[in-house]
Design an enzyme around this catalytic site. Sequence first.
Site, short mmCIF file in Angstrom:
data_model
loop_
_atom_site.label_atom_id
_atom_site.label_comp_id
_atom_site.label_asym_id
_atom_site.label_seq_id
_atom_site.Cartn_x
_atom_site.Cartn_y
_atom_site.Cartn_z
N GLY A 218 -7.21 8.39 -6.92
CA GLY A 218 -7.68 7.14 -6.34
C GLY A 218 -6.54 6.18 -6.08
N THR B 58 -3.85 4.06 -4.36
CA THR B 58 -3.83 3.53 -2.99
C THR B 58 -2.37 3.40 -2.50
OG1 THR B 58 -4.04 1.35 -4.03
CG2 THR B 58 -6.02 2.32 -3.14
N ASN C 116 -12.07 4.04 -2.71
CA ASN C 116 -13.02 3.29 -3.55
C ASN C 116 -13.98 4.31 -4.17
OD1 ASN C 116 -15.17 1.75 -4.62
ND2 ASN C 116 -14.56 0.04 -3.33
N PHE C 117 -13.87 4.50 -5.48
CA PHE C 117 -14.65 5.53 -6.17
C PHE C 117 -16.03 5.05 -6.61
CE2 PHE C 117 -10.95 8.30 -6.61
CZ PHE C 117 -11.57 9.54 -6.49
N GLY D 284 -10.63 -5.48 0.56
CA GLY D 284 -10.53 -4.21 1.30
C GLY D 284 -11.91 -3.65 1.59
N THR D 285 -12.81 -3.81 0.64
CA THR D 285 -14.18 -3.32 0.84
C THR D 285 -14.86 -4.10 1.98
OG1 THR D 285 -14.31 -2.68 -1.46
CG2 THR D 285 -16.41 -3.02 -0.34
N HIS E 206 -15.46 -12.78 -5.23
CA HIS E 206 -14.66 -12.11 -6.27
C HIS E 206 -14.11 -13.13 -7.25
CE1 HIS E 206 -14.64 -8.67 -3.44
NE2 HIS E 206 -14.44 -7.94 -4.52
N HIS E 207 -13.59 -12.61 -8.36
CA HIS E 207 -12.95 -13.42 -9.40
C HIS E 207 -11.74 -14.19 -8.85
CE1 HIS E 207 -9.87 -10.25 -9.51
NE2 HIS E 207 -10.89 -9.42 -9.35
N LYS F 9 -8.10 -12.64 -7.86
CA LYS F 9 -7.89 -11.79 -6.70
C LYS F 9 -7.02 -12.52 -5.67
CE LYS F 9 -10.36 -8.78 -3.48
NZ LYS F 9 -9.55 -7.60 -3.80
N ALA G 11 -10.47 9.23 -2.75
CA ALA G 11 -11.31 8.09 -2.36
C ALA G 11 -10.53 6.81 -2.65
CB ALA G 11 -12.62 8.08 -3.14
N1 LIG Z 1 -9.90 4.38 -5.77
C1 LIG Z 1 -10.40 3.45 -6.57
O1 LIG Z 1 -11.62 3.31 -6.70
C2 LIG Z 1 -9.43 2.58 -7.34
C3 LIG Z 1 -9.90 1.69 -8.31
C4 LIG Z 1 -8.96 0.97 -9.06
C5 LIG Z 1 -7.60 1.14 -8.82
N2 LIG Z 1 -7.19 1.99 -7.84
C6 LIG Z 1 -5.77 2.28 -7.61
O2 LIG Z 1 -5.33 3.15 -8.66
C7 LIG Z 1 -3.93 2.93 -8.93
C8 LIG Z 1 -3.74 2.68 -10.42
O3 LIG Z 1 -4.48 1.55 -10.80
P1 LIG Z 1 -4.41 1.00 -12.31
O4 LIG Z 1 -5.23 -0.24 -12.29
O5 LIG Z 1 -4.71 2.05 -13.28
O6 LIG Z 1 -2.85 0.63 -12.41
P2 LIG Z 1 -1.95 0.48 -13.72
O7 LIG Z 1 -0.73 -0.21 -13.28
O8 LIG Z 1 -2.77 -0.11 -14.82
O9 LIG Z 1 -1.62 2.00 -14.14
C9 LIG Z 1 -0.73 2.86 -13.45
C10 LIG Z 1 -0.14 3.83 -14.44
O10 LIG Z 1 0.65 4.82 -13.76
C11 LIG Z 1 1.80 5.08 -14.56
N3 LIG Z 1 2.85 5.73 -13.78
C12 LIG Z 1 3.79 5.15 -12.98
N4 LIG Z 1 4.58 6.11 -12.45
C13 LIG Z 1 4.14 7.30 -12.92
C14 LIG Z 1 4.55 8.65 -12.75
N5 LIG Z 1 5.60 8.96 -11.99
N6 LIG Z 1 3.87 9.63 -13.37
C15 LIG Z 1 2.81 9.34 -14.16
N7 LIG Z 1 2.39 8.08 -14.38
C16 LIG Z 1 3.04 7.06 -13.76
C17 LIG Z 1 2.20 3.70 -15.10
O11 LIG Z 1 3.07 3.80 -16.20
C18 LIG Z 1 0.81 3.15 -15.47
O12 LIG Z 1 0.44 3.53 -16.79
C19 LIG Z 1 -3.53 1.79 -7.99
O13 LIG Z 1 -2.97 2.37 -6.82
C20 LIG Z 1 -4.85 1.10 -7.66
O14 LIG Z 1 -4.84 0.45 -6.41
C21 LIG Z 1 -8.08 2.70 -7.10
#
Ligand SMILES: NC(=O)c1ccc[n+]([C@@H]2O[C@H](COP(=O)([O-])OP(=O)(O)OC[C@H]3O[C@@H](n4cnc5c(N)ncnc54)[C@H](O)[C@@H]3O)[C@@H](O)[C@H]2O)c1
Length: 238
Positions: free
Chosen positions: A75, A77, A102-103, A145-146, A135-136, A139, A100
Site C-alpha cells: 500500500g 504510495t 487506499n485499502f 486524495g480520496t 478531516h482532522h 492533515k 491499492a
Molecule cells: N494504501 C493505503 O491504504 C495506505 C494507508 C496508509 C498509509 N499508506 C502508505 O503506506 C506507507 C507507509 O505508511 P506508514 O504510515 O506505515 O509510514 P511509517 O513512516 O509509519 O512507516 C514506514 C516504515 O518503513 C520503514 N522502512 C523505511 N525504509 C525501509 C526499507 N528499505 N525496508 C524496510 N522498511 C523500511 C521505516 O523504518 C518505517 O518503520 C506510506 O507510503 C503511506 O502513504 C497507504
Amino acid sequence: MKIALIGYGKMGKAIEKIALSRGHQIVSVIDINTADGFSSGEFKSADVAIEFTTPDTAFNNYMKAFEAGVPVVSGTTGWLDRIDEVKKMCKNEGKTFFYASNFSIGVNIFFAVNKYLAKIMNNFPAYDVRMTETHHIHKLDAPSGTAITLAEDILANVERKNRWTLDKEEQAADLPIHAIREGEVPGIHEIVYDSEVDYISIKHDAKSREGFALGAVVAAEFTAGKVGFLGMNDMLKF
Ligand SMILES: NC(=O)c1ccc[n+]([C@@H]2O[C@H](COP(=O)([O-])OP(=O)(O)OC[C@H]3O[C@@H](n4cnc5c(N)ncnc54)[C@H](O)[C@@H]3O)[C@@H](O)[C@H]2O)c1
C-alpha cells in the site's frame, strides 16, 4: 496463513495486530535495519508479504520479495512511475502483486457507488453536484486524495462538469469540493446532487484508520495462492 511484514511503522504495526486477531502468524518482520531478512528461511516460508514502507524503498523491496518467491501486497504510495515494470513481471514471470493506494474496503465500495450514481445523474441535468470532505486538523493537503479520486470519477461520467475546484465554484461546469479541517476526524466524504425539489447524497464516514490495515490483511488472504497483478476491483468483484 504465514505473513511477513516489510515495514514496521504505523501501518506495519496496525497490520500485525489485525493479522494476529484473524488467526494469522507473523513469521518475519523486516524494517530499515533488518533488510537482510529477505534471505532468511522465515521470510521465504511466508505465504504473502505485506509491504508499507516509503516511496523510495518500496520497489526494491518488491524485487527482493519476488527473488525469495514470496507474493507481495503493498500500500506504499509515491512509487507508481515503476508500476508497469511490476505488471510486466507479473505477466511474464508469474509473480504475484496486489496494490491499492487506499485499502479501506468501505472507501472502495464508496468509489464504485459514486461511479454508478454519476452515470445515472449524467442523464438528469436538473441536479447540480458538489462534494464536502472533512478531516482532522493535522492533515496538510486539501482536497484529500480520496476526494480527488471521487471527483475524477464524477468528471469522467457527468458530462456537464469539466473540472473540480477547491472551495469555490466559478462556472456551472465546476465541481466544487469544500474541504473542512476539524478535531480528530479520520475522514468524511459526502457527495450531494441538488435540484430545486430534492437532493440525493452519498457519504462515507471512517470511524478510525484501522480500515486500511484490515483491508490490507483481507487483501493478503485473497492474494495467497494466486498469480498475477491484483487490485481492489479483483477482490471486491465490482
Ligand atoms: N494504501 C493505503 O491504504 C495506505 C494507508 C496508509 C498509509 N499508506 C502508505 O503506506 C506507507 C507507509 O505508511 P506508514 O504510515 O506505515 O509510514 P511509517 O513512516 O509509519 O512507516 C514506514 C516504515 O518503513 C520503514 N522502512 C523505511 N525504509 C525501509 C526499507 N528499505 N525496508 C524496510 N522498511 C523500511 C521505516 O523504518 C518505517 O518503520 C506510506 O507510503 C503511506 O502513504 C497507504
